[in-house]
Design an enzyme around this catalytic site. Structure first.
Site, PDB file in Angstrom:
ATOM      1  CD  GLU A  64      50.028 -95.353 -33.785  1.00  0.00           C
ATOM      2  OE1 GLU A  64      49.013 -96.314 -33.588  1.00  0.00           O
ATOM      3  OE2 GLU A  64      50.234 -94.679 -32.746  1.00  0.00           O
ATOM      4  CD  GLU A  67      49.750 -90.374 -32.718  1.00  0.00           C
ATOM      5  OE1 GLU A  67      49.512 -91.250 -31.384  1.00  0.00           O
ATOM      6  OE2 GLU A  67      49.474 -90.675 -33.358  1.00  0.00           O
TER       7      GLU A  67
END
Length: 507
Positions: free
Chosen positions: A175, A306
């Site tokens: 991220e 994820e």
């Protein structure tokens, strides 16, 4: 009553469903590692070298293909050298992302690799790009995977491991658009090229480097990354700095600031959740379309490392620990996702549910005050579906009557299915998302015949039903006797809010 027909051609194989679509995720977050996987060698809970054995046994039954670690957001403040050597000498740190608690680094590289060996699974290590250095990550690869003699090999041997491990999967940050550095796509892409260059193949350990990719439908981020690995429109030979690109997408019934309760929800919340889960198909399609422009041969994998439901934490628990209950609703989110994953098998190489133990949409919940272990409804979907791993996908052509429902202006298909064949065995998975009505389904099999089928059902009386230490089988699979062999196929009535798998030999 909703009615549907699913046409499946047994003699028209599709892409292989990578076993890695059934991957898992373990972050230093809440009680996922400490109290979940790791109890320490002095614990009264049965363990091997501090690793909790009942958790290992439960996960081995799922044939989990890979385990992602140490994060998540934690990965980009984790420095691997702090987690090696004698535990009493390891420096401590503050886990600033998750609860602002102290991390003693007692679970580090050697403990993680021991866990993977006990599980019989492949490690997927997410490296520190946000606060680390190129050298730090390069040396971690060397420490784990190099044989012979080198500074990192000598360090590993000094810490008790002579032989290198095989570690194929490496995440180049996590991220980077957010907690991993708040970077722009162009800067993140340059770092991905740089880090990937110095994450080297040692001996016959060939790395699969996964660049930190987009959030949700940020297709421009994926385009920026894809532009780095190809020379689109020129004569130069493309160079793949990384072999995979990640994307993250969670399922919520509402906005981030009011995600809702895992247990206290109504039918409207339920249907909004299923619409959000269904959107995963749209998101994967969008990223795959961008990747196809630059990589029509599909040599680069899309990695959804994820995914899962994200609710408000349970009352009375640390808000930074992300502990939530897991109901039948969560299980149906999982079964719908797997149908979507199978549909995208040609491009989607890996998917990792968040997370394995005690965090978000977990497989397993452990009681902090007792030795109790609970298998969640989501766990059972993974177990019922494990026959799809590394199987050949079969396209499912669905048509139906009254199998769509309008939810806030979005059409939700209430019947979903996917199928595969492996080692002479046919497996079809069917989900009925309708909260109240059963669905009549005819499975029209063409191009082959099957033998005696066996069916299993996962459902419960209420959408909110879940398992606890006192009621461990409130939501658990059972034999399904509502299946009939019809001319050229199968017929069944799928109960409302349920998941069914049917397995049969191919004759």
């Amino acid at each position: 009553m909703p009615r549907a027909t699913a046409v499946i051609n047994l003699d028209i194989p599709g892409p292989t469903i990578s076993r890695h679509l059934y991957g898992h995720f373990a972050e230093h977050l809440g009680r996922c590692i400490y109290g979940g996987f790791w109890v320490g060698e002095d614990s009264s809970v049965p363990n091997e070298g501090g690793i909790r054995l009942d958790v290992v046994e439960a996960l081995r039954a799922l044939d989990i293909p890979n385990l992602r670690w140490p994060g998540g957001c934690f990965a980009d403040e984790y420095h691997w050298r702090d987690g090696i050597g004698p535990r009493e000498d390891r420096p401590r740190m503050v886990n600033t992302h998750w609860g602002n608690v102290e991390e003693d680094n007692s679970f580090g590289t050697h403990e993680f690799m021991a866990l993977c060996e006990l599980l019989g699974t492949e490690p997927y290590i997410s490296g520190n790009v946000g606060s680390g250095t190129v050298r730090e990550m390069s040396e971690w690869v060397e420490y784990l995977t190099r044989d012979g003699d080198s500074p990192m090999v000598r360090l590993r041997k000094a810490n008790g491991r002579d032989e290198p491990w095989r570690v194929k999967y490496w995440g180049i940050g996590n991220e980077t658009w957010g907690c991993g550095g708040n970077m722009r796509a162009e800067y993140s892409a340059d770092l991905a090229r740089q880090y990937a260059t110095y994450c080297r193949d040692h001996g016959d350990n060939k790395l699969y480097r996964i660049a930190s990719g987009a959030s949700d439908a940020d297709y421009e981020w994926t385009q920026t990354l894809m532009q780095q690995i190809s020379c689109f429109g020129c004569d130069a030979t493309p160079k793949n700095f990384f072999q995979g690109i990640s994307v993250h997408h969670y399922t919520l019934a509402g906005p981030w600031e009011a995600k809702g309760s895992a247990l206290d929800f109504d039918r409207d919340d339920y249907y909004r959740t299923m619409v959000a889960a269904q959107r995963t198909d749209e998101i994967l399609t969008g990223h795959a379309r961008v990747m196809d422009v630059y990589d029509p041969g599909r040599t680069v994998g899309l990695v959804l490392d994820e995914w899962g439901t994200w609710w408000d934490v349970e009352p009375g628990t640390n808000p930074g620990f992300l502990f939530q209950q897991n109901t039948l609703r969560d299980a149906l989110v999982a079964s719908l996702h797997f149908d979507i994953f199978h549909k995208h098998a040609a491009r989607l190489h890996m998917a990792n549910i968040a997370q394995t133990v005690n965090v978000l949409q977990a497989m397993i919940l452990t009681d902090p005050d007792t030795e109790a272990l609970v298998l969640t409804p989501t766990y059972h979907v993974f177990e019922m579906n494990k026959g799809h791993q590394d199987a050949t996908s079969l396209a499912v052509h669905l048509r139906g009557e009254n199998t769509e429902r309008s939810v806030d202006g979005t059409e939700l298909a209430t019947v979903s299915a996917s199928a595969s064949v492996k080692d002479g065995s046919f497996l079809v998975s069917v989900t009925n998302l309708d909260a109240d009505e059963a669905a009549e389904l005819v499975i029209d099999l063409r191009g082959g015949t099957i033998g005696e089928p066996q069916a299993r059902l996962l459902t419960a009386g209420r959408l909110q039903d879940h398992n606890t230490p006192q009621a461990q089988a409130a939501v658990a699979p059972r034999e399904f006797d509502g299946l009939k062999v019809a001319d050229g196929g199968l017929a069944l009535t799928v109960p409302p809010h349920s998941f069914v798998t049917i397995q049969a030999p191919v004759l």
